[in-house]
Design a protein around this motif. Structure first.
Motif, PDB file in Angstrom:
ATOM      1  N   GLU A  29       0.855  -1.193   0.000  1.00 10.64           N
ATOM      2  CA  GLU A  29       0.000   0.000   0.000  1.00 10.64           C
ATOM      3  C   GLU A  29       0.891   1.244   0.000  1.00 10.64           C
ATOM      4  OE1 GLU A  29      -3.356  -0.227   0.041  1.00 10.64           O
ATOM      5  OE2 GLU A  29      -3.217  -2.415   0.058  1.00 10.64           O
ATOM      6  N   ASN A  30       0.330   2.375  -0.430  1.00  9.03           N
ATOM      7  CA  ASN A  30       1.119   3.608  -0.488  1.00  9.03           C
ATOM      8  C   ASN A  30       1.697   4.024   0.856  1.00  9.03           C
ATOM      9  OD1 ASN A  30       1.233   4.103  -3.132  1.00  9.03           O
ATOM     10  ND2 ASN A  30      -0.539   5.498  -3.184  1.00  9.03           N
ATOM     11  N   ASN A  31       0.837   3.964   1.900  1.00  4.89           N
ATOM     12  CA  ASN A  31       1.341   4.418   3.211  1.00  4.89           C
ATOM     13  C   ASN A  31       2.422   3.471   3.742  1.00  4.89           C
ATOM     14  OD1 ASN A  31      -0.516   2.452   3.587  1.00  4.89           O
ATOM     15  ND2 ASN A  31      -1.323   3.271   5.516  1.00  4.89           N
ATOM     16  N   LYS A  79       4.532   1.875   1.881  1.00  8.64           N
ATOM     17  CA  LYS A  79       5.736   2.199   1.112  1.00  8.64           C
ATOM     18  C   LYS A  79       6.443   3.408   1.718  1.00  8.64           C
ATOM     19  CE  LYS A  79       4.031   2.253  -3.196  1.00  8.64           C
ATOM     20  NZ  LYS A  79       4.025   2.371  -4.639  1.00  8.64           N
TER      21      LYS A  79
END
Lengths: 509, 331
Positions: free
Chosen positions: A261-263, A265
């Motif tokens: 997920e972006n967060n 990463k």
């Protein structure tokens, strides 16, 4: 000349130049066990042995654990800035180990709470951890390319990420994890320059001091024996457990990536950058802050110009010759010529894992004789040291390239009557151009950063930059030493970056 | 093309082999101080100097050991030691050749060997570096055993460097029984052991300990860098033993391949000019020739009460007491 005869000649050269000095040393040690017992009875020797053992186990455990994790993150996830993080972590490996230690000393000073922590087990562990972390990372990254992605994808249908990772991916890269553990263990056990700067008693330093400060050759030889036994133990594991599991597989075009997920990463990248920054940038900042002005840097540059030139000359010429021999050795090992291939392979790995102090002492013992003093009194002895220590690295890299080549090309050439020399020249050599470039750079950097063997055997007037920095540490000005460390760093980093750019440009082309 | 490359590679590998018009010198004096002197010699004489320097890692005895290893096939012409005890060890092993340099004239005979195998020049003295805030200060080496200074002092590991020489000199001067009693009291007095004189000086400069017995160059460098320290010459009163002087020593190697050039370098090192340069350098060495200007912070040798010892005797004592010192450290 037949391939077999050629292989035996190559083995004889390697054996005579490098293995026989260690063998002679061992033979000379026979019957002097009482000296070892006496030395090990001394509290200092015993303490230093246990210090080294605990330090090496701790450093190898930590680097393997964290390195595997970092390798998996860099190799199997979709985080950004992968190359920048990897490059930052690689920098310490390109430099003489003591530079990082000096950086920390400049950063924290020699007195105070933090310096109390630095001068001792914790400080040495931190520096060695930073130094050797890239080894498991690179091993894991390399091995991940050899995992068949379909295996993971098949498992992924029924299981979650964690399960695939723990039951498929990690078991498949386990040999690389074990190998990197052993490699870090043996490298940290033989390393003493960091411990010397941070005033921590370690066993290789005891051996070095026996030779260097007391001129007790018998003592030095006997102190080398435990280290030799540990090297033989590692060789045993490599040959009988890992050898069949390493460098044998073909690499795949792609790696199965676990998408985060972006967060997730952002958190992971932030943590990794922070850690790399703390471990690498902070000590270098210590060095830079010590220098203060450009004038100091220029003064240091003028002072070290001769030794810098020696370093560059030694590194480039030795790397050229070593690349040639590594190619030949790799070919012989790959060709599996009866017995001799195995002997060469085992000799090279043994010489690589033997601590540098032991190798240096063995070379002096063997080559310091009146009738062959052209070796001892010239740069040849330094070259022999590099030859013994690093040939393994290049040979393994080239062997890996050979395993990636379709063997049908060789078979086709043989059907048309080509002999081994033609096959070597027209099939193996052209197919290895790129890896030979990589091998040259690897040799160049390892020779450029080397100081233990060089310090023991260099002829008068031909000191290298790492040796010059060590001799300057005795009452040299701190700012000059810091500047010399930066010059050393640049002389390793610039060719490395240039080579990276060149390879990238060629890949794009 | 390939032949040219081969010739280049081969000529590289034979670099370092003996050359005429050169002199090979092994140096135990710190490179930062000795290298400029050797460069000046090169400039002034045109003789190429091939130097091999010691490192702190080998406790400054690495090159001496190389000399011992090369006894049958000497590679060095000159050895520049940073103290005379090693010269005596080499003399006893038959590695040195006698040479009476004209520049040795004017140097006190205490600092020369009787058979001209070595000659001293530019000296350090062993003195106390003391923190400015120290309430009680030491004035004698014996104060290491003074209970009023318990736990306040530090000394470099007596197994290495000038500490060994100094302790050996104490054994020579005081006699074994008195010296051992002193060492025992020192231990009881909780005197700390550091890895080097430099570290001792840093400890005092930082206030961790009040005083340490160090070489004068270690004290001067801390003083010049503005650290809150002062120094005290020990044992300067009447009937006290005096300060231990550690001169550099130069010696000619038996069987030197470039003996003519070696003698020129020998003379150069003993010259008044070299002493003046070493006095002005950061190592602040005290000249042994009278009339040569010394470092401004230090007294000249003639103004000091000097410990009267025979360096040959100190060298013998040093070998003898090694096992005792190891035991002393381990306890």
């Amino acid at each position: 000349m037949s391939q077999k005869l050629f292989s035996w000649i190559v083995f004889t050269i390697i054996f005579f130049i490098c293995v026989s000095p260690v063998a002679v040393m061992v033979i000379e040690a026979i019957g002097k066990e009482d000296i070892l017992i006496q030395l090990l009875h001394s509290k200092e020797s015993l303490d230093s042995f246990f210090n080294s053992l605990i330090l090496s186990v701790f450093v190898s455990f930590m680097t393997t654990l964290i390195g595997t994790l970092v390798g998996l993150i860099l190799g199997k996830t979709n985080i950004s800035l992968k190359k920048a993080i990897l490059f930052l972590m690689l920098i310490p490996l390109l430099l003489p180990p003591y530079i990082l230690a000096l950086g920390w000393v400049d950063m924290l000073g020699v007195v105070g709470f933090f310096s109390e922590l630095l001068f001792g087990f914790l400080g040495v562990s931190l520096v060695l951890f930073t130094l050797y972390l890239p080894i498991p990372v690179l091993f894991v990254l390399f091995y991940l390319k050899h995992i068949n992605p379909h295996l993971e994808e098949a498992a992924y249908i029924y299981c979650d990420k964690k399960y695939v990772l723990s039951r498929v991916t990690i078991p498949l890269i386990l040999p690389s994890i074990i190998l990197s553990f052993l490699l870090v263990f043996i490298l940290s056990f033989g390393e003493y320059s960091v411990a010397n700067v941070l005033r921590y008693s370690v066993f290789p330093l005891e051996s070095f001091v026996q030779f260097s400060a007391f001129y007790n050759f018998d003592g030095a030889i006997m102190m080398a024996m435990p280290m030799l036994l540990i090297a033989l133990f590692v060789l045993f594991i490599e040959q009988f457990y890992l050898e069949k599991r390493i460098f044998k597989y073909k690499s795949f075009d792609y790696i199965h990536i676990f998408k985060l997920e972006n967060n997730q990463k952002i958190y992971i990248v932030a943590i990794m950058i922070f850690c790399a920054f703390f471990m690498v940038v902070v000590p270098f900042w210590g060095l830079f802050s010590k220098i203060g002005s450009v004038d100091i840097f220029l003064i240091a540059f003028v002072k070290c110009l001769d030794s810098l030139l020696h370093s560059l000359l030694f590194a480039s010429v030795s790397a050229t010759i070593l690349t040639f021999f590594a190619f030949i050795a790799a070919y012989i090992v790959y060709s599996k010529v009866f017995l001799v291939s195995k002997l060469i392979d085992m000799s090279l790995i043994f010489l690589f894992i033997v601590p540098s102090t032991v190798l240096g002492i063995a070379l002096i013992l063997f080559w310091n004789r009146p009738w062959i003093d052209f070796v001892y009194t010239s740069v040849l002895i330094v070259f022999f040291g590099y030859f013994a220590k690093y040939l393994f690295l290049g040979s393994k890299l080239i062997q890996h390239r050979f395993t990636q080549m379709p063997y049908s090309m060789v078979e086709a050439a043989m059907i048309f009557g080509a002999d081994w020399k033609k096959i070597l020249k027209y099939i193996f050599l052209p197919a290895s151009y790129k890896v030979l470039g990589v091998v040259f750079i690897v040799f160049y950097i390892f020779i450029l950063r080397e100081n233990t063997i060089t310090m023991l055997v260099y002829p008068p007037g031909y000191e290298t930059l790492p040796v010059y920095i060590v001799t300057q540490m005795a009452n040299g000005k701190e700012e000059i030493i810091a500047a010399l460390c930066i010059i050393m760093t640049l002389s390793a980093l610039i060719p490395f970056l240039l080579a990276m750019m060149l390879f990238r440009k060629k890949e794009r082309a | 093309m390939s032949r040219i490359i081969l010739i280049c590679l081969l000529s590289f590998l034979t670099l370092g082999a003996s050359q005429n018009g050169s002199v090979t010198v092994y140096v135990s004096q710190d490179q930062v101080f000795s290298e400029p002197i050797l460069k000046d010699f090169e400039k002034e004489t045109g003789i190429k100097v091939k130097a091999l320097y010691d490192s702190e890692e080998s406790k400054s005895t690495g090159v001496m050991n190389r000399l011992l290893a090369e006894k049958r096939n000497p590679q060095a012409d000159i050895y520049w030691a940073n103290e005379p005890i090693r010269a005596e060890i080499l003399r006893n092993r038959g590695i040195l050749a006698p040479y009476k340099s004209p520049n040795a004239k004017g140097i006190d005979k205490v600092f020369k060997s009787s058979d001209n195998t070595w000659c001293g020049f530019s000296a350090r003295v062993r003195l106390f570096i003391v923190h400015k805030d120290a309430i009680m200060k030491p004035y004698s080496v014996m104060d290491y055993a003074n209970s009023a200074l318990e736990g306040k002092g530090v000394i470099a590991n007596p197994l290495f460097g000038t500490s060994t020489s100094h302790i050996s000199a104490l054994f020579t001067y005081l006699g074994e029984k008195t010296a051992k009693a002193f060492m025992k009291k020192m231990k009881i007095n909780n005197i700390a052991i550091s890895t080097s004189n430099g570290e001792s000086a840093d400890f005092v400069a930082s206030g961790k300990y009040d005083f340490a017995l160090v070489d004068s160059d270690d004290a001067i460098s801390r003083l010049r860098s503005g650290k809150p320290v002062e120094f005290i010459y020990p044992d300067q009163k009447d009937r006290q033993m005096g300060v231990f002087v550690v001169p550099n020593a130069v010696m000619l190697i038996k069987g030197a391949k470039h003996s003519t050039n070696a003698k020129k370098l020998f003379d150069y090192l003993l010259s008044r000019d070299t002493e003046a340069k070493l006095a002005k350098a950061d190592c602040a060495q005290i000249p042994l020739h009278k009339g040569v200007e010394g470092p401004k912070e230090l007294k000249s040798i003639s103004d000091l009460r000097v410990m009267q010892v025979d360096y040959a005797q100190v060298a013998k004592e040093m070998v003898k007491i090694q096992p005792y010192l190891k035991d002393w450290l381990a306890k």
